[in-house]
Design an enzyme around this catalytic site. Structure first.
Site, PDB file in Angstrom:
ATOM      1  N   LYS A  49       0.837  -1.204   0.000  1.00 34.44           N
ATOM      2  CA  LYS A  49       0.000   0.000   0.000  1.00 34.44           C
ATOM      3  C   LYS A  49       0.877   1.261   0.000  1.00 34.44           C
ATOM      4  O   LYS A  49       0.633   2.211  -0.742  1.00 34.44           O
ATOM      5  CB  LYS A  49      -0.928  -0.003   1.228  1.00 34.44           C
ATOM      6  CG  LYS A  49      -2.040  -1.041   1.123  1.00 34.44           C
ATOM      7  CD  LYS A  49      -2.779  -1.258   2.436  1.00 34.44           C
ATOM      8  CE  LYS A  49      -3.733  -2.439   2.319  1.00 34.44           C
ATOM      9  NZ  LYS A  49      -4.382  -2.796   3.582  1.00 34.44           N
ATOM     10  N   GLN A 101      -4.197  -1.714   9.854  1.00 31.77           N
ATOM     11  CA  GLN A 101      -4.143  -3.038   9.221  1.00 31.77           C
ATOM     12  C   GLN A 101      -4.679  -4.106  10.177  1.00 31.77           C
ATOM     13  O   GLN A 101      -4.307  -4.163  11.342  1.00 31.77           O
ATOM     14  CB  GLN A 101      -2.685  -3.345   8.821  1.00 31.77           C
ATOM     15  CG  GLN A 101      -2.497  -4.632   8.055  1.00 31.77           C
ATOM     16  CD  GLN A 101      -3.137  -4.607   6.663  1.00 31.77           C
ATOM     17  OE1 GLN A 101      -3.108  -3.608   5.958  1.00 31.77           O
ATOM     18  NE2 GLN A 101      -3.753  -5.726   6.284  1.00 31.77           N
ATOM     19  N   ASP A 156     -10.639   2.840   4.229  1.00 31.33           N
ATOM     20  CA  ASP A 156     -10.895   1.396   4.094  1.00 31.33           C
ATOM     21  C   ASP A 156     -12.399   1.136   4.008  1.00 31.33           C
ATOM     22  O   ASP A 156     -12.828   0.035   3.668  1.00 31.33           O
ATOM     23  CB  ASP A 156     -10.329   0.629   5.308  1.00 31.33           C
ATOM     24  CG  ASP A 156      -9.040  -0.111   4.969  1.00 31.33           C
ATOM     25  OD1 ASP A 156      -8.802  -0.365   3.763  1.00 31.33           O
ATOM     26  OD2 ASP A 156      -8.288  -0.438   5.902  1.00 31.33           O
TER      27      ASP A 156
END
Ligand code: NDP
Length: 293
Positions: free
Chosen positions: A52, A96, A119
């Protein structure tokens, strides 16, 4: 069989994102900025976060990685999230997953300002998605929509069978495929571990989206000839065959399912690459205040 090639589709979209990021920089004097928090050193998580960050640099975003070891307290982690929420130089914040057991992922998700939740996991974004309002769509489902769009696949009227009902993939995917849009306008069946006659149901799917987390779970005898197969699964196994020391497998038995499908995503090189594109697009939209002011 035709390949839904995540590398091809993601590279094409990333060129557009890079152009928009350059225009944003010229106008505002700053780059879109994504912050990622990584707790612990799980091998898979390390790889995903590194990818990412690398992709942010590639498209001209700023990226920052904040690391904690597994012993970080929930209080300290939530305090950091609140601090970043207040930082006007940050457009997107992701934490994460998975997190260590002593940290409640729901609390973490709800503490992130929904306006920076690129997200797309926050209840506000999920609720707005449900009502077809502007929002950050969860990155993986968003990536799948972008893949279907990139290959101009008309999903209208098709029966879409989704295997797996997680909050981050299967459940939001079911809403997106059912809504009045293209991709969308499907008749959706959402299945899970308690589903009876799973094989018979998957066999009815014109589109099958597998998000289970079990290597080669969907086999050729479960798939209708000509079906479109989207494999979300990333099952990581140690291997002596690769330089990295591990190998990735999807939830679909690719070698045997591919010949009877019309379109299929490979693993790796499919949905994973598109998830990153979904994340980048959300971050850019946040910087440009396209969703929330
Ligand atoms: P979860 O573990 O949260 O959910 C798995 C789902 O699969 C659950 O709904 C579960 O049912 C269902 N399931 C498990 N076993 C069976 C079975 N035997 N029959 C039918 N359904 C079953 O997983 P995620 O959604 O987070 O991830 C799924 C996979 O996708 C993983 O391999 C993950 O690594 C990968 N992934 C890939 C991403 C990408 O970018 N490509 C992004 C996110 C995830 P129940 O609810 O009843 O337990």
């Amino acid at each position: 069989m035709n390949l839904l090639d995540g590398k091809f589709a993601s590279e094409k979209i990333k060129i557009e994102i890079a152009q928009e990021a350059a225009a944003f920089l010229a106008e505002s004097g700053r780059k879109p900025h994504l912050v990622a928090i990584l707790v612990g050193n799980d091998g898979g998580s390390e790889t995903y976060v590194a990818s990412k960050m690398k992709n942010c640099e590639k498209v001209g975003f700023r990226s920052s990685l904040i690391r904690y070891d597994n012993s970080v307290t929930e209080i300290d982690l939530l305090a950091k999230i609140k601090e970043i929420n207040q930082d006007s130089s940050v457009d997107g914040l992701i934490v994460q997953l998975p997190l260590p057991k002593h940290i409640d992922p729901e609390k973490v998700t709800e503490t992130i300002d929904y306006r920076k939740d690129v997200d797309g996991f926050h209840p506000v974004n999920l609720g707005r998605m449900m009502r077809n309002l502007p929002c950050f769509i969860p990155a993986t489902p968003y990536g799948i929509l972008l893949m279907l769009q990139a290959y101009q696949i008309d999903t209208t009227g098709k029966h879409c069978v989704i295997v797996g009902r997680s909050n981050i993939v299967g459940s939001p995917m079911s809403i997106l495929m059912a809504r009045n849009a293209n991709p969308g306008n499907c008749t959706v069946t959402l299945t899970h571990s308690k589903t009876h006659n799973l094989k018979e149901i998957i066999l009815q799917g014109d589109i099958v989206i597998a998000a289970i987390g079990r290597k080669k779970f969907v086999t050729a005898d479960m798939v209708k000839r000509g079906a479109i197969i989207i494999d979300v699964g990333i099952n990581r196994e140690t291997s002596t065959e690769t330089k990295s020391g591990f190998k990735l497998f999807g939830d679909v038995d690719f070698d045997n399912v591919a010949p009877i499908s019309s379109w299929i995503t490979p693993v790796p090189g499919g949905v994973g690459l598109m998830t990153i594109v979904g994340l980048l697009k959300n971050t850019l939209a946040s910087a440009k205040k396209e969703i929330y002011i």
